[in-house]
Design an enzyme around this catalytic site. Sequence first.
Site, short mmCIF file in Angstrom:
data_model
loop_
_atom_site.label_atom_id
_atom_site.label_comp_id
_atom_site.label_asym_id
_atom_site.label_seq_id
_atom_site.Cartn_x
_atom_site.Cartn_y
_atom_site.Cartn_z
N ALA A 294 -63.31 -17.48 -16.45
CA ALA A 294 -62.61 -17.93 -17.65
C ALA A 294 -61.11 -17.93 -17.39
O ALA A 294 -60.63 -17.44 -16.37
CB ALA A 294 -62.96 -17.02 -18.83
N GLU B 223 -57.60 -25.20 -9.53
CA GLU B 223 -57.98 -26.04 -10.68
C GLU B 223 -59.07 -27.05 -10.28
O GLU B 223 -59.03 -28.22 -10.63
CB GLU B 223 -56.76 -26.77 -11.25
CG GLU B 223 -55.62 -25.87 -11.65
CD GLU B 223 -55.94 -24.95 -12.83
OE1 GLU B 223 -57.02 -25.11 -13.44
OE2 GLU B 223 -55.11 -24.07 -13.13
N CYS C 103 -65.33 -13.80 -25.43
CA CYS C 103 -66.77 -13.56 -25.28
C CYS C 103 -67.51 -14.48 -26.25
O CYS C 103 -66.91 -15.12 -27.12
CB CYS C 103 -67.10 -12.10 -25.57
SG CYS C 103 -66.88 -11.62 -27.30
N CYS D 222 -67.06 -13.47 -30.11
CA CYS D 222 -65.77 -13.82 -30.72
C CYS D 222 -65.61 -15.33 -30.82
O CYS D 222 -65.03 -15.83 -31.79
CB CYS D 222 -64.63 -13.19 -29.92
SG CYS D 222 -64.51 -11.39 -30.11
#
EC number: 2.7.1.21
Length: 217
Positions: A10, A105, A202, A205
Amino acid sequence: MAKLYFRYGAMNSGKSTALLQAAYNYEERGQHVLLAKPAIDTKEADHISSRLGVTRSVDFLIPPVADLRALFAHHRGELVRRENEALVPEADGRRTDVACLLIDEAQFLTPEQVDDLLRIVVLDGVPVLAYGIRTDFRTQAFPGSRRLLELAHSLEELKTICRCGRKAIFNARLVGGRFVFSGDQVAIDELSTERVTYESMCAECYLRESGGRIDGR
């Protein structure tokens, strides 16, 4: 045997830091590397920057329609030529070459360019370390990441935590400080009329902020 590695995580999981560390490790041992990233990522122009403040320019940018294997071959040849023209040859007499290609990226690569990475590994014998995020703010896989998950010899997840302390797996988008869950897959800060930021979250959330919506629905 050379391998294609995909190291994903992430946002803010230390991907760029890990890439720069890998480059340093190769060069500390007297080996040569090439660093590249997709040109669509305009945030740092032709540089890779880590959250720890380390910055390094890439050796080349990858346009969206570029033949990545041909682009790599060109810059590999340029590196070999420069080193061969240097006054001081390799200290141990080894033949000058690229020991590794590092891609930042990598989610922004096209599937065809990821296919080229596999060809670089298998046909040209050069290891490739690709770093990127797996899914966008709508929880959909980026095309480049999806292809890397399909082709890579080795997959490694780089971990970070959510605001609540749980493991973060999603990347939520904020525009002007407000969460949004629909829109274009790619939104780079400098290209936006409003400030675009991202937060690693997560699943719990993310669903709380989205009102239970997944995939923009």
